[in-house]
Design a protein around this motif. Sequence first.
Motif, PDB file in Angstrom:
ATOM      1  N   THR A   1       7.465  56.166  28.175  1.00  0.00           N
ATOM      2  CA  THR A   1       7.829  57.581  28.205  1.00  0.00           C
ATOM      3  C   THR A   1       6.935  58.284  29.207  1.00  0.00           C
ATOM      4  O   THR A   1       5.718  58.101  29.199  1.00  0.00           O
TER       5      THR A   1
ATOM      6  N   HIS B   1      12.494  58.814  28.365  1.00  0.00           N
ATOM      7  CA  HIS B   1      12.253  57.679  27.479  1.00  0.00           C
ATOM      8  C   HIS B   1      13.026  56.479  28.028  1.00  0.00           C
ATOM      9  O   HIS B   1      14.255  56.512  28.082  1.00  0.00           O
TER      10      HIS B   1
ATOM     11  N   ARG C   1      16.721  57.994  28.416  1.00  0.00           N
ATOM     12  CA  ARG C   1      17.162  59.219  27.731  1.00  0.00           C
ATOM     13  C   ARG C   1      16.223  60.334  28.179  1.00  0.00           C
ATOM     14  O   ARG C   1      14.999  60.195  28.094  1.00  0.00           O
TER      15      ARG C   1
ATOM     16  N   GLU D   1      15.008  64.231  27.756  1.00  0.00           N
ATOM     17  CA  GLU D   1      14.975  65.361  26.835  1.00  0.00           C
ATOM     18  C   GLU D   1      14.078  66.449  27.396  1.00  0.00           C
ATOM     19  O   GLU D   1      13.045  66.153  28.005  1.00  0.00           O
TER      20      GLU D   1
ATOM     21  N   HIS E   1      18.853  67.213  24.570  1.00  0.00           N
ATOM     22  CA  HIS E   1      19.162  65.999  25.323  1.00  0.00           C
ATOM     23  C   HIS E   1      19.869  66.451  26.597  1.00  0.00           C
ATOM     24  O   HIS E   1      20.946  67.032  26.521  1.00  0.00           O
TER      25      HIS E   1
ATOM     26  N   ASN F   1      20.304  64.399  29.600  1.00  0.00           N
ATOM     27  CA  ASN F   1      21.152  63.326  30.111  1.00  0.00           C
ATOM     28  C   ASN F   1      20.609  61.952  29.748  1.00  0.00           C
ATOM     29  O   ASN F   1      19.473  61.810  29.317  1.00  0.00           O
ATOM     30  N   SER F   2      21.487  60.977  29.906  1.00  0.00           N
ATOM     31  CA  SER F   2      21.124  59.567  29.756  1.00  0.00           C
ATOM     32  C   SER F   2      21.607  58.867  31.001  1.00  0.00           C
ATOM     33  O   SER F   2      22.569  59.305  31.635  1.00  0.00           O
TER      34      SER F   2
ATOM     35  N   TYR G   1      21.464  54.794  33.306  1.00  0.00           N
ATOM     36  CA  TYR G   1      21.148  53.365  33.317  1.00  0.00           C
ATOM     37  C   TYR G   1      20.774  52.956  34.737  1.00  0.00           C
ATOM     38  O   TYR G   1      21.552  53.170  35.665  1.00  0.00           O
TER      39      TYR G   1
ATOM     40  N   ARG H   1      22.470  47.640  22.210  1.00  0.00           N
ATOM     41  CA  ARG H   1      22.211  48.058  23.597  1.00  0.00           C
ATOM     42  C   ARG H   1      22.380  46.903  24.577  1.00  0.00           C
ATOM     43  O   ARG H   1      22.881  47.093  25.680  1.00  0.00           O
TER      44      ARG H   1
END
Length: 183
Positions: free
Chosen positions: A14, A78, A94, A96, A107, A109-110, A112, A140
Amino acid sequence: MSLSPRPVRYSQTTITELMIPSYANFGGKIHGGILLSLMDKVAYACSSKHSGTYCVTVSVDKVEFLQPVEVGELVSMHASVNYVGRTSLIVGIRVEAQNVKSGTIKHTNSSYFTMVAKGEDDKPTEVPPLILQNKEDVRRFIEAMRMKEIKQQVKAQMDDARSQIEVDAAHVVLKNERCIIDY
């Protein structure tokens, strides 16, 4: 070379940073590019911890800004290794944002990031297997596998579509689109 498997939690990372005025656009919201840079940084830290070597970003998937980030908020990225291949890793991130006055966390956005581990010779190098210790880790990993498969299918379909595009017939294909052909 046999690499010792590592659990997901081994490399979870993080990074938290205060959003300052120089990060903002003219509308007072944090530039998406600032957030992408921070995500790239945490993806590197997470993937390098897992692999034990330098890693580079090869692709970024699903960057959707769900809510704006404001000056003065604390943004936490994170990151977790969701999947490992032979030399690649998919890191889930993730994002935040916390309003320090109210304590509310949103939240934003997320995403990859696909990373590739590099050896001393600057060539891709093998990464340790991933130990999945709970149902969330398994979910996951499977989700990342499926995303990878879908991405490969879309690439193949786009390659096929490119070979079938007839620019000379564009006026027919584009007749209901908001564009003007001017050549």
